[in-house]
Write an enzyme that holds these catalytic residues in place. Sequence first.
Site, PDB file in Angstrom:
ATOM      1  N   HIS A 186       0.822  -1.206   0.000  1.00  0.00           N
ATOM      2  CA  HIS A 186       0.000   0.000   0.000  1.00  0.00           C
ATOM      3  C   HIS A 186       0.858   1.258   0.000  1.00  0.00           C
ATOM      4  O   HIS A 186       2.036   1.236   0.357  1.00  0.00           O
ATOM      5  CB  HIS A 186      -0.943   0.018   1.210  1.00  0.00           C
ATOM      6  CG  HIS A 186      -0.238   0.146   2.529  1.00  0.00           C
ATOM      7  ND1 HIS A 186       0.452  -0.901   3.115  1.00  0.00           N
ATOM      8  CD2 HIS A 186      -0.112   1.195   3.382  1.00  0.00           C
ATOM      9  CE1 HIS A 186       0.971  -0.511   4.267  1.00  0.00           C
ATOM     10  NE2 HIS A 186       0.651   0.774   4.454  1.00  0.00           N
TER      11      HIS A 186
ATOM     12  N   ASP B  86       0.539   4.984   1.765  1.00  0.00           N
ATOM     13  CA  ASP B  86      -0.215   5.533   2.890  1.00  0.00           C
ATOM     14  C   ASP B  86      -1.220   6.593   2.454  1.00  0.00           C
ATOM     15  O   ASP B  86      -0.884   7.540   1.742  1.00  0.00           O
ATOM     16  CB  ASP B  86       0.742   6.161   3.916  1.00  0.00           C
ATOM     17  CG  ASP B  86       1.501   5.117   4.718  1.00  0.00           C
ATOM     18  OD1 ASP B  86       0.909   4.077   5.041  1.00  0.00           O
ATOM     19  OD2 ASP B  86       2.694   5.346   5.004  1.00  0.00           O
TER      20      ASP B  86
ATOM     21  N   HIS C 121       4.715   0.125   0.356  1.00  0.00           N
ATOM     22  CA  HIS C 121       5.435  -0.646   1.369  1.00  0.00           C
ATOM     23  C   HIS C 121       4.537  -1.726   1.962  1.00  0.00           C
ATOM     24  O   HIS C 121       3.305  -1.712   1.784  1.00  0.00           O
ATOM     25  CB  HIS C 121       6.017   0.250   2.471  1.00  0.00           C
ATOM     26  CG  HIS C 121       5.002   1.111   3.161  1.00  0.00           C
ATOM     27  ND1 HIS C 121       4.492   2.260   2.607  1.00  0.00           N
ATOM     28  CD2 HIS C 121       4.411   0.995   4.375  1.00  0.00           C
ATOM     29  CE1 HIS C 121       3.633   2.820   3.432  1.00  0.00           C
ATOM     30  NE2 HIS C 121       3.548   2.065   4.513  1.00  0.00           N
TER      31      HIS C 121
ATOM     32  N   ARG D  94       5.816   6.930  14.076  1.00  0.00           N
ATOM     33  CA  ARG D  94       5.836   7.434  12.719  1.00  0.00           C
ATOM     34  C   ARG D  94       5.283   8.850  12.621  1.00  0.00           C
ATOM     35  O   ARG D  94       4.235   9.161  13.198  1.00  0.00           O
ATOM     36  CB  ARG D  94       4.982   6.533  11.808  1.00  0.00           C
ATOM     37  CG  ARG D  94       5.082   6.845  10.338  1.00  0.00           C
ATOM     38  CD  ARG D  94       4.039   6.099   9.544  1.00  0.00           C
ATOM     39  NE  ARG D  94       2.718   6.698   9.729  1.00  0.00           N
ATOM     40  CZ  ARG D  94       1.601   6.221   9.183  1.00  0.00           C
ATOM     41  NH1 ARG D  94       1.644   5.105   8.455  1.00  0.00           N
ATOM     42  NH2 ARG D  94       0.444   6.810   9.378  1.00  0.00           N
TER      43      ARG D  94
END
Length: 285
Positions: free
Chosen positions: A101, A103, A261, A276
């Site tokens: 995917h 993000d 990723h 993150r």
Amino acid sequence: MRIEQLTCAVGAELLDINLGDAVRDDGLFKEIYAALLKYKVLFLRDQDLNKLSRKDHMAFAQRLGELETHPMAPSHPEAPGLVQIYKNPDSPMDRYENAWHTDGTWRETPALGCVLRCIECPPVGGDTMWANMVLAYEKLPEYVKKEIAGLIANHSFNSSFAAAMPQEKRLAMKAQYPDAEHPVVRTHPETDEKVLFVNAFTTHFVNYHTKDRVRYGQDYNKNGSDLMQYLISQAYNPEYQVRWRWKPYSMAIWDNRSTQHYAVMDYPPCHRKMERAAIVGDKPF
């Protein structure tokens, strides 16, 4: 700072650097950003909390742009905007990170990029993989490039994370985050590279139904679906990928506009703590 390329396709490791220095050093920051545009994902080791505080982590990401919140993951109490992606032995395995995917493509403005640090990880397993979607587009057969030129795709939060929610919550999330439409081939706003821009959040083409493509009604579903799955599967090619083995206080910085990723969930029940910072992007074109 030294740069060591990790694969022929994507990824490089930054050596002999404290990322916290780039918060205050404009020249160093520009070097790192130039490397990010070139290699698409950068990796660092040994960026512990003494070298890079959570506030510095946020400050570096903020040099890239405004920080993005996440509707499902909480922020660290010491650093609002630094999202905690924490797994523990008592929580069920999440089956959404382990899909290829990009993000936030369910947003009108998907993230520009992310700065991720590992705080604690399994002794073995739990790697993350990235794929170069510029290369994925470049390697498509010419007849496929011609076929997908100008196509637009629907991206949905509800076909992924929200699919596991109770109906009431899912409908509320759908109202808050309506589906977004993005070009199947986007242009990177800084490098002008063409990027194959479909992933696990993508559901269907919204403008596939033309007289040149559809003879009968069922052609739309069958041919469009087959083409979409073929395009989504391009990220699966190892020749486009890099795989990063996490250690405590390792980091990854990636350009979300040109990569996908996949967080590999091959580890037994244990702690895996990642923090993150995602950076707000702009509308793909």
